[in-house]
Write a protein that holds these residues in place. Structure first.
Motif, PDB file in Angstrom:
ATOM      1  N   THR A 171       2.524   5.259   3.880  1.00 39.86           N
ATOM      2  CA  THR A 171       3.244   4.203   4.583  1.00 39.86           C
ATOM      3  C   THR A 171       2.442   3.714   5.773  1.00 39.86           C
ATOM      4  O   THR A 171       1.603   4.431   6.319  1.00 39.86           O
ATOM      5  N   LEU A 172       2.701   2.474   6.132  1.00 42.31           N
ATOM      6  CA  LEU A 172       2.090   1.856   7.303  1.00 42.31           C
ATOM      7  C   LEU A 172       3.281   1.371   8.129  1.00 42.31           C
ATOM      8  O   LEU A 172       3.954   0.426   7.741  1.00 42.31           O
ATOM      9  N   GLY A 173       3.561   2.069   9.237  1.00 38.03           N
ATOM     10  CA  GLY A 173       4.791   1.776   9.968  1.00 38.03           C
ATOM     11  C   GLY A 173       5.967   2.095   9.062  1.00 38.03           C
ATOM     12  O   GLY A 173       6.077   3.203   8.545  1.00 38.03           O
ATOM     13  N   THR A 174       6.811   1.114   8.805  1.00 37.63           N
ATOM     14  CA  THR A 174       7.977   1.332   7.957  1.00 37.63           C
ATOM     15  C   THR A 174       7.748   0.824   6.539  1.00 37.63           C
ATOM     16  O   THR A 174       8.635   0.900   5.697  1.00 37.63           O
ATOM     17  N   GLU A 175       6.557   0.288   6.282  1.00 37.00           N
ATOM     18  CA  GLU A 175       6.286  -0.309   4.967  1.00 37.00           C
ATOM     19  C   GLU A 175       5.408   0.583   4.095  1.00 37.00           C
ATOM     20  O   GLU A 175       4.557   1.310   4.595  1.00 37.00           O
ATOM     21  N   ASN A 176       5.618   0.480   2.797  1.00 38.79           N
ATOM     22  CA  ASN A 176       4.734   1.166   1.864  1.00 38.79           C
ATOM     23  C   ASN A 176       3.431   0.390   1.754  1.00 38.79           C
ATOM     24  O   ASN A 176       3.422  -0.835   1.824  1.00 38.79           O
ATOM     25  N   ILE A 177       2.336   1.135   1.579  1.00 35.19           N
ATOM     26  CA  ILE A 177       1.042   0.482   1.387  1.00 35.19           C
ATOM     27  C   ILE A 177       1.000  -0.178   0.012  1.00 35.19           C
ATOM     28  O   ILE A 177       1.330   0.448  -0.992  1.00 35.19           O
ATOM     29  N   ASP A 178       0.613  -1.451  -0.006  1.00 34.48           N
ATOM     30  CA  ASP A 178       0.492  -2.184  -1.272  1.00 34.48           C
ATOM     31  C   ASP A 178      -0.872  -1.958  -1.903  1.00 34.48           C
ATOM     32  O   ASP A 178      -1.012  -1.900  -3.117  1.00 34.48           O
ATOM     33  N   SER A 179      -1.891  -1.905  -1.036  1.00 34.16           N
ATOM     34  CA  SER A 179      -3.252  -1.765  -1.547  1.00 34.16           C
ATOM     35  C   SER A 179      -4.189  -1.226  -0.479  1.00 34.16           C
ATOM     36  O   SER A 179      -3.843  -1.170   0.703  1.00 34.16           O
TER      37      SER A 179
END
Lengths: 154, 84
Positions: free
Chosen positions: A40-48
Protein backbone atom coordinates in the motif's frame (compact mmCIF):
# COMPACT_ATOMS: atom_id res chain seq x y z
CA UNK A 1 27.79 -15.29 -18.40
CA UNK A 2 24.75 -13.70 -19.91
CA UNK A 3 23.07 -10.50 -18.70
CA UNK A 4 19.87 -9.07 -20.19
CA UNK A 5 17.81 -5.98 -19.37
CA UNK A 6 14.36 -6.26 -20.91
CA UNK A 7 10.77 -5.07 -20.72
CA UNK A 8 9.30 -8.50 -21.53
CA UNK A 9 8.63 -11.21 -18.96
CA UNK A 10 10.92 -14.25 -18.69
CA UNK A 11 10.40 -17.98 -18.21
CA UNK A 12 12.73 -19.57 -15.64
CA UNK A 13 12.06 -23.06 -17.06
CA UNK A 14 13.11 -21.97 -20.54
CA UNK A 15 16.24 -20.33 -19.17
CA UNK A 16 17.18 -23.49 -17.25
CA UNK A 17 16.59 -25.59 -20.37
CA UNK A 18 18.82 -23.27 -22.40
CA UNK A 19 21.54 -23.34 -19.73
CA UNK A 20 21.63 -27.12 -19.35
CA UNK A 21 21.09 -28.09 -23.00
CA UNK A 22 23.75 -30.51 -24.19
CA UNK A 23 25.63 -30.50 -20.88
CA UNK A 24 26.10 -33.27 -18.32
CA UNK A 25 28.72 -31.58 -16.12
CA UNK A 26 26.33 -29.38 -14.11
CA UNK A 27 25.61 -30.79 -10.65
CA UNK A 28 23.72 -27.90 -9.10
CA UNK A 29 21.50 -25.14 -10.33
CA UNK A 30 20.33 -22.36 -8.01
CA UNK A 31 17.77 -19.79 -9.06
CA UNK A 32 16.35 -16.64 -7.53
CA UNK A 33 13.28 -14.80 -8.81
CA UNK A 34 12.22 -11.42 -7.43
CA UNK A 35 8.54 -10.46 -7.73
CA UNK A 36 6.54 -7.26 -7.35
CA UNK A 37 4.90 -7.53 -3.92
CA UNK A 38 1.37 -6.13 -3.41
CA UNK A 39 1.69 -3.23 -0.98
CA UNK A 40 0.00 0.00 0.00
CA UNK A 41 0.93 3.62 -0.54
CA UNK A 42 -0.81 5.66 2.13
CA UNK A 43 -4.36 4.33 2.07
CA UNK A 44 -4.22 3.10 -1.53
CA UNK A 45 -3.13 -0.19 -3.00
CA UNK A 46 -0.18 -0.05 -5.37
CA UNK A 47 -1.33 -0.39 -8.98
CA UNK A 48 2.10 -0.79 -10.51
CA UNK A 49 5.83 -0.46 -10.08
CA UNK A 50 7.88 1.68 -12.47
CA UNK A 51 11.41 0.34 -13.01
CA UNK A 52 14.00 2.81 -14.33
CA UNK A 53 17.67 2.11 -15.08
CA UNK A 54 20.84 3.68 -16.45
CA UNK A 55 21.31 2.08 -19.88
CA UNK A 56 24.94 1.21 -20.47
CA UNK A 57 26.02 1.40 -16.85
CA UNK A 58 23.47 -1.22 -15.77
CA UNK A 59 24.85 -3.85 -18.13
CA UNK A 60 28.43 -2.99 -17.11
CA UNK A 61 27.64 -3.10 -13.39
CA UNK A 62 25.89 -6.47 -13.68
CA UNK A 63 28.73 -7.94 -15.76
CA UNK A 64 31.21 -6.81 -13.09
CA UNK A 65 29.11 -8.36 -10.31
CA UNK A 66 28.88 -11.68 -12.16
CA UNK A 67 32.63 -11.57 -12.91
CA UNK A 68 33.31 -11.06 -9.19
CA UNK A 69 31.16 -14.12 -8.38
CA UNK A 70 32.96 -16.17 -11.04
CA UNK A 71 36.28 -15.19 -9.49
CA UNK A 72 35.13 -16.22 -6.04
CA UNK A 73 33.48 -19.57 -6.85
CA UNK A 74 33.91 -22.19 -9.56
CA UNK A 75 30.80 -21.53 -11.62
CA UNK A 76 29.76 -23.19 -14.85
CA UNK A 77 27.15 -20.75 -16.08
CA UNK A 78 25.39 -17.57 -14.90
CA UNK A 79 22.25 -15.97 -16.34
CA UNK A 80 20.81 -12.65 -15.10
CA UNK A 81 17.61 -11.08 -16.44
CA UNK A 82 16.24 -7.82 -14.99
CA UNK A 83 13.04 -6.26 -16.24
CA UNK A 84 12.38 -2.53 -16.60
CA UNK A 85 9.29 -0.45 -17.35
CA UNK A 86 5.84 -0.85 -15.81
CA UNK A 87 5.31 -4.00 -13.71
CA UNK A 88 2.18 -5.11 -11.90
CA UNK A 89 1.95 -6.73 -8.44
CA UNK A 90 2.71 -10.44 -8.77
CA UNK A 91 4.88 -9.96 -11.87
CA UNK A 92 8.49 -11.15 -12.06
CA UNK A 93 11.23 -8.50 -11.82
CA UNK A 94 14.55 -10.32 -11.73
CA UNK A 95 16.03 -13.76 -12.40
CA UNK A 96 19.45 -14.99 -11.28
CA UNK A 97 20.39 -18.49 -12.39
CA UNK A 98 23.70 -20.08 -11.36
CA UNK A 99 25.09 -23.46 -12.41
CA UNK A 100 28.01 -25.15 -10.66
CA UNK A 101 29.35 -28.62 -9.95
CA UNK A 102 28.13 -28.53 -6.35
CA UNK A 103 25.32 -26.79 -4.50
CA UNK A 104 27.50 -24.76 -2.12
CA UNK A 105 28.91 -22.60 -4.89
CA UNK A 106 25.56 -22.31 -6.70
CA UNK A 107 23.61 -21.18 -3.60
CA UNK A 108 26.31 -18.78 -2.41
CA UNK A 109 26.97 -17.18 -5.80
CA UNK A 110 23.25 -16.70 -6.44
CA UNK A 111 22.86 -14.82 -3.16
CA UNK A 112 26.10 -12.85 -3.69
CA UNK A 113 24.91 -11.68 -7.12
CA UNK A 114 21.52 -10.59 -5.73
CA UNK A 115 23.10 -8.76 -2.77
CA UNK A 116 25.37 -6.77 -5.07
CA UNK A 117 22.66 -6.22 -7.69
CA UNK A 118 20.43 -4.62 -5.03
CA UNK A 119 23.09 -2.15 -3.93
CA UNK A 120 25.38 -1.58 -6.94
CA UNK A 121 23.35 -1.91 -10.14
CA UNK A 122 21.67 1.36 -11.22
CA UNK A 123 17.97 0.46 -11.07
CA UNK A 124 15.29 2.53 -9.31
CA UNK A 125 11.74 1.53 -8.40
CA UNK A 126 8.75 3.83 -8.13
CA UNK A 127 5.51 2.64 -6.54
CA UNK A 128 2.43 4.04 -8.26
CA UNK A 129 -1.14 4.03 -6.86
CA UNK A 130 -4.23 5.81 -8.16
CA UNK A 131 -3.30 9.23 -6.78
CA UNK A 132 0.30 8.84 -5.64
CA UNK A 133 3.75 7.98 -6.86
CA UNK A 134 6.68 7.33 -4.58
CA UNK A 135 10.28 6.33 -5.25
CA UNK A 136 11.30 3.35 -3.13
CA UNK A 137 13.99 4.24 -0.58
CA UNK A 138 17.16 2.21 -0.31
CA UNK A 139 17.30 0.10 2.85
CA UNK A 140 20.28 -0.05 5.21
CA UNK A 141 19.61 -3.78 5.47
CA UNK A 142 20.58 -4.22 1.80
CA UNK A 143 23.86 -2.38 2.31
CA UNK A 144 24.55 -4.49 5.44
CA UNK A 145 23.99 -7.67 3.43
CA UNK A 146 27.19 -6.85 1.55
CA UNK A 147 29.17 -6.70 4.75
CA UNK A 148 29.22 -10.45 5.27
CA UNK A 149 30.75 -11.04 1.83
CA UNK A 150 33.45 -8.51 2.64
CA UNK A 151 33.97 -9.95 6.16
CA UNK A 152 34.22 -13.46 4.71
CA UNK A 153 36.97 -12.28 2.37
CA UNK A 154 39.28 -11.19 5.22
CA UNK B 1 35.24 21.40 -23.51
CA UNK B 2 31.97 19.78 -22.52
CA UNK B 3 30.75 17.12 -20.14
CA UNK B 4 27.59 15.13 -20.52
CA UNK B 5 25.32 15.01 -17.46
CA UNK B 6 22.55 12.53 -16.63
CA UNK B 7 19.99 12.57 -13.81
CA UNK B 8 17.89 9.59 -12.74
CA UNK B 9 14.79 8.61 -10.76
CA UNK B 10 13.56 11.03 -8.06
CA UNK B 11 16.35 13.51 -8.82
CA UNK B 12 15.39 13.61 -12.51
CA UNK B 13 11.80 14.36 -11.52
CA UNK B 14 12.79 17.13 -9.10
CA UNK B 15 15.03 18.77 -11.71
CA UNK B 16 12.67 18.19 -14.63
CA UNK B 17 15.74 17.33 -16.72
CA UNK B 18 17.13 13.92 -17.72
CA UNK B 19 20.29 14.92 -19.59
CA UNK B 20 22.28 18.01 -20.50
CA UNK B 21 25.61 18.99 -21.94
CA UNK B 22 27.59 21.53 -19.98
CA UNK B 23 30.67 23.61 -20.66
CA UNK B 24 33.05 22.49 -17.89
CA UNK B 25 34.68 25.46 -16.16
CA UNK B 26 38.42 24.90 -15.76
CA UNK B 27 38.23 25.27 -11.97
CA UNK B 28 35.79 22.36 -11.57
CA UNK B 29 37.89 19.26 -10.98
CA UNK B 30 35.78 16.88 -8.88
CA UNK B 31 32.29 15.41 -8.53
CA UNK B 32 31.79 17.56 -5.40
CA UNK B 33 32.79 20.70 -7.32
CA UNK B 34 30.36 19.84 -10.07
CA UNK B 35 27.52 19.36 -7.56
CA UNK B 36 28.17 22.80 -6.12
CA UNK B 37 28.35 24.40 -9.55
CA UNK B 38 24.93 22.94 -10.44
CA UNK B 39 23.39 23.77 -7.04
CA UNK B 40 24.40 27.43 -7.55
CA UNK B 41 21.70 27.62 -10.24
CA UNK B 42 19.22 27.86 -7.36
CA UNK B 43 16.02 25.84 -6.80
CA UNK B 44 15.40 23.07 -7.77
CA UNK B 45 19.10 22.49 -8.47
CA UNK B 46 19.96 22.89 -4.80
CA UNK B 47 18.81 19.25 -4.63
CA UNK B 48 22.31 18.38 -5.90
CA UNK B 49 23.71 19.30 -2.49
CA UNK B 50 20.70 18.77 -0.21
CA UNK B 51 19.63 15.26 -1.33
CA UNK B 52 20.57 12.67 1.27
CA UNK B 53 23.04 10.03 0.07
CA UNK B 54 23.08 11.31 -3.51
CA UNK B 55 25.24 8.99 -5.62
CA UNK B 56 27.38 9.76 -8.65
CA UNK B 57 28.92 7.81 -11.52
CA UNK B 58 31.73 9.00 -13.77
CA UNK B 59 31.86 7.27 -17.15
CA UNK B 60 29.38 4.67 -15.87
CA UNK B 61 31.42 3.68 -12.80
CA UNK B 62 30.27 4.51 -9.26
CA UNK B 63 32.34 7.48 -8.11
CA UNK B 64 33.01 9.20 -4.79
CA UNK B 65 32.80 12.93 -4.13
CA UNK B 66 36.54 13.34 -4.69
CA UNK B 67 36.51 11.58 -8.08
CA UNK B 68 38.03 13.70 -10.86
CA UNK B 69 35.91 14.95 -13.72
CA UNK B 70 37.37 15.82 -17.09
CA UNK B 71 36.10 17.29 -20.33
CA UNK B 72 34.37 14.61 -22.37
CA UNK B 73 33.26 12.64 -19.29
CA UNK B 74 29.76 11.29 -18.75
CA UNK B 75 28.70 12.13 -15.18
CA UNK B 76 25.46 10.85 -13.66
CA UNK B 77 23.73 11.80 -10.41
CA UNK B 78 21.07 9.63 -8.76
CA UNK B 79 19.58 8.45 -5.45
CA UNK B 80 20.75 5.17 -3.88
CA UNK B 81 19.74 2.28 -6.15
CA UNK B 82 16.66 0.13 -5.44
CA UNK B 83 16.59 -2.65 -8.05
CA UNK B 84 15.99 -6.38 -7.67
Amino acid sequence: MSVTIQVADFDCGQEIAAMTKGRDDIGALASFIGLVRADTLGTENIDSMQLEHYPGMTEKALAEIVAAAEKRWMLQSVRVIHRVGKLLPGEQIVLVLVAASHRGAAFAACEFIMDFLKTRAPFWKKEVSEHYGQWVEARDKDEMALQRWQDAEK
Amino acid sequence: MHIHLLYFAGLREVLGVATETLELPAEIETVAGLRELLAARGAPWTALVTTKNLRAAVNQEMAGQDARVHAGDEVAFFPPVTGG
